[in-house]
Design a protein around this motif. Structure first.
Motif, PDB file in Angstrom:
ATOM      1  N   ALA A  50       0.824  -1.210   0.000  1.00  0.00           N
ATOM      2  CA  ALA A  50       0.000   0.000   0.000  1.00  0.00           C
ATOM      3  C   ALA A  50       0.857   1.258   0.000  1.00  0.00           C
ATOM      4  CB  ALA A  50      -0.931  -0.015   1.212  1.00  0.00           C
ATOM      5  N   LYS A  51       1.942   1.253   0.767  1.00  0.00           N
ATOM      6  CA  LYS A  51       2.785   2.444   0.897  1.00  0.00           C
ATOM      7  C   LYS A  51       3.786   2.580  -0.235  1.00  0.00           C
ATOM      8  CE  LYS A  51       4.869   3.774   4.549  1.00  0.00           C
ATOM      9  NZ  LYS A  51       4.803   4.961   5.395  1.00  0.00           N
ATOM     10  N   GLY A  52       4.030   1.471  -0.962  1.00  0.00           N
ATOM     11  CA  GLY A  52       5.138   1.456  -1.913  1.00  0.00           C
ATOM     12  C   GLY A  52       6.440   1.547  -1.149  1.00  0.00           C
ATOM     13  N   ARG A  53       6.482   0.864  -0.002  1.00  0.00           N
ATOM     14  CA  ARG A  53       7.644   0.960   0.884  1.00  0.00           C
ATOM     15  C   ARG A  53       8.689  -0.075   0.502  1.00  0.00           C
ATOM     16  NH1 ARG A  53       7.889   2.837   6.501  1.00  0.00           N
ATOM     17  NH2 ARG A  53       9.378   1.678   7.771  1.00  0.00           N
ATOM     18  N   PRO A  54       9.968   0.344   0.422  1.00  0.00           N
ATOM     19  CA  PRO A  54      11.022  -0.626   0.114  1.00  0.00           C
ATOM     20  C   PRO A  54      11.017  -1.765   1.145  1.00  0.00           C
ATOM     21  CG  PRO A  54      11.891   1.619   0.159  1.00  0.00           C
ATOM     22  CD  PRO A  54      10.482   1.691   0.646  1.00  0.00           C
ATOM     23  N   PRO A 137       3.716   1.501  10.197  1.00  0.00           N
ATOM     24  CA  PRO A 137       4.524   2.658   9.819  1.00  0.00           C
ATOM     25  C   PRO A 137       3.615   3.873   9.772  1.00  0.00           C
ATOM     26  CG  PRO A 137       3.906   1.465   7.852  1.00  0.00           C
ATOM     27  CD  PRO A 137       3.260   0.731   9.023  1.00  0.00           C
ATOM     28  N   SER A 138       4.170   5.041   9.553  1.00  0.00           N
ATOM     29  CA  SER A 138       3.339   6.217   9.357  1.00  0.00           C
ATOM     30  C   SER A 138       2.446   5.984   8.127  1.00  0.00           C
ATOM     31  CB  SER A 138       4.219   7.448   9.164  1.00  0.00           C
ATOM     32  OG  SER A 138       5.223   7.197   8.196  1.00  0.00           O
ATOM     33  N   ALA A 139       1.195   6.500   8.197  1.00  0.00           N
ATOM     34  CA  ALA A 139       0.198   6.193   7.173  1.00  0.00           C
ATOM     35  C   ALA A 139       0.264   7.153   5.986  1.00  0.00           C
ATOM     36  CB  ALA A 139      -1.201   6.203   7.783  1.00  0.00           C
ATOM     37  N   ASN A 140       1.458   7.253   5.393  1.00  0.00           N
ATOM     38  CA  ASN A 140       1.646   8.058   4.191  1.00  0.00           C
ATOM     39  C   ASN A 140       2.213   7.164   3.099  1.00  0.00           C
ATOM     40  OD1 ASN A 140       4.001   8.492   6.299  1.00  0.00           O
ATOM     41  ND2 ASN A 140       4.923   8.449   4.246  1.00  0.00           N
ATOM     42  N   VAL A 141       1.990   7.563   1.840  1.00  0.00           N
ATOM     43  CA  VAL A 141       2.695   6.903   0.752  1.00  0.00           C
ATOM     44  C   VAL A 141       4.182   7.159   0.967  1.00  0.00           C
ATOM     45  CG1 VAL A 141       3.163   7.106  -1.728  1.00  0.00           C
ATOM     46  CG2 VAL A 141       0.795   6.982  -0.916  1.00  0.00           C
ATOM     47  N   PRO A 145       5.230  13.437   3.384  1.00  0.00           N
ATOM     48  CA  PRO A 145       5.235  13.821   4.807  1.00  0.00           C
ATOM     49  C   PRO A 145       4.313  12.921   5.623  1.00  0.00           C
ATOM     50  CG  PRO A 145       4.905  15.756   3.396  1.00  0.00           C
ATOM     51  CD  PRO A 145       4.787  14.556   2.512  1.00  0.00           C
ATOM     52  N   SER A 146       4.676  12.648   6.862  1.00  0.00           N
ATOM     53  CA  SER A 146       3.841  11.817   7.726  1.00  0.00           C
ATOM     54  C   SER A 146       2.502  12.513   7.975  1.00  0.00           C
ATOM     55  CB  SER A 146       4.552  11.575   9.055  1.00  0.00           C
ATOM     56  OG  SER A 146       5.709  10.809   8.850  1.00  0.00           O
ATOM     57  N   PRO A 147       1.428  11.728   8.147  1.00  0.00           N
ATOM     58  CA  PRO A 147       0.088  12.305   8.305  1.00  0.00           C
ATOM     59  C   PRO A 147      -0.227  12.643   9.756  1.00  0.00           C
ATOM     60  CG  PRO A 147      -0.052   9.925   8.079  1.00  0.00           C
ATOM     61  CD  PRO A 147       1.402  10.264   8.039  1.00  0.00           C
TER      62      PRO A 147
HETATM   63 MG    MG Z   1       7.399   7.017   7.997  1.00  0.00          MG
END
Ligand code: MG
Ligand code: TXA
Length: 328
Positions: A50-54, A137-141, A145-147
């Motif tokens: 969802a985040k496109g997180r590595p 994690p923080s709920a941002n793509v 910036p963190s939400p």
């Molecule tokens: Mg974060």
């Protein structure tokens, strides 16, 4: 995505969804988190997607009490217990030896797991009701910036199917937790955050700051998330360090369509419509920073006046330096 205010009924629904392996976005005292059952590898994978997180950037596991901590971490050093006594529940994340029950996808294959017990009442209640630790994690793509509001989460995840977003208003602190690791009795700050080095140093001895170890030694960074660009607004961001007010003003002259982010009254000479105020105190600035970086007001670029790196000022400058297009 569906939004519900943080009523007891909504939290019960959110807890059921966590147990079913689905994602829930929820407020903590720091920022909003994008949560899943930390013990369910398929659910945790959904967070990364969802985040496109590595995949090499591990997640923080949130617990509601010490019994739950025992399912997540083992062999907890004494110095870590001192920090828990002093700062939990609260915005301090401890990197501890991973319990074998925690899937490797959570820690990105590392032998240690980051854990915190949040102070936010909604987060605590959600974890308690779910009955399982929540990786969040923080709920941002990734990279944004963190939400700090539900609207920020909605901005990034409006099209995410099956997401339930619990709206608990603006978060209290606005900056993420401080992350620390242990090397014997030595405590190292991996990420500056809502709890300052000064506050930690009143309770435990801290390792000296070493700058970016990864850069210096070419090794894998200890906190993998730190190597990526973060917190980036959708337009260029120019950061001026504290004391460079004069250069900032000259730059503003030359960039007549830029918005200026600064503390209240810092530049009385600038027209109101060009200024986004960050409040008066460092605390208020921490609370408003990410919202300001997401400002929708027209302007080709953002210019921000930094602060001195003491207390909360360190975490604020850390975020600005990571978000910056250029630093002066
Ligand atoms: Mg974060
Ligand atoms: O306040 C917060 O910490 C928020 C709320 C939702 O709790 N969470 C948050 O998570 O900021 P995230 O994923 O955006 O940042 C977690 C940081 C990253 O820098 C990551 O690399 C580091 O913690 N981290 C996580 N697990 C780690 C581990 N096992 N070892 C070292 N660093 C770790």
């Amino acid at each position: 995505m569906r939004i519900r205010p943080a009523t007891p009924k909504a939290l019960e629904e959110a807890a059921r969804r966590i147990r079913r392996g689905l994602l829930v976005a929820f407020p903590t005292e720091t920022v909003y988190g994008l949560g899943a059952n930390a013990l369910d590898p398929a659910a945790v994978l959904r967070i990364f997607e969802a985040k496109g997180r590595p995949a090499d950037n591990p997640l923080i596991v949130h617990v509601s009490d010490l019994r739950m901590l025992a399912r997540v971490a083992t062999g907890i050093p004494r110095v870590a217990k001192r920090l828990m006594d002093a700062f939990w529940p609260g915005p301090l994340t401890l990197v501890l030896p991973r319990h074998p029950e925690v899937p490797e996808v959570v820690t990105a294959g590392l032998s240690r797991v980051a854990v915190r017990m949040p102070a936010g009442a909604i987060a605590r209640q959600l974890i308690r009701l779910a009955g399982v630790p929540i990786a969040a994690p923080s709920a941002n793509v990734s990279g944004r910036p963190s939400p700090t509001t539900a609207a920020h989460v909605a901005e990034d995840f409006a099209n995410l199917r099956g997401l339930l977003l619990i709206d608990g208003g603006s978060t209290e602190l606005g900056l993420e937790s401080t992350v620390v690791s242990f090397d014997g009795d030595t405590v190292r700050v991996l990420r500056e955050g809502a709890i300052s080095r000064e506050a930690l140093a009143k309770v435990v001895g801290l390792a000296k700051e070493e700058g970016d170890r990864a850069d210096r030694h070419g090794e894998r960074p200890e906190s993998p998330g730190l190597k990526y660009r973060h917190y980036a607004p959708t337009r260029p961001l120019f950061v001026f360090r504290a004391g460079r007010e004069a250069s900032l003003l000259a730059f503003v002259e030359a960039h007549s369509t830029a918005l200026v982010l600064c503390r209240d009254g810092a530049f009385p000479e600038l027209p109101k419509e060009r200024v986004v105020t960050l409040g008066r105190s460092l605390k208020e600035m921490g609370r408003r920073l990410f919202d300001a970086l997401r400002t929708q007001r027209p302007g080709e670029s953002l210019i921000v006046l930094g602060v001195r790196k003491t207390g909360t000022g360190r975490a604020i400058m850390d975020r600005l330096e990571r978000a910056a297009t250029q630093i002066f």
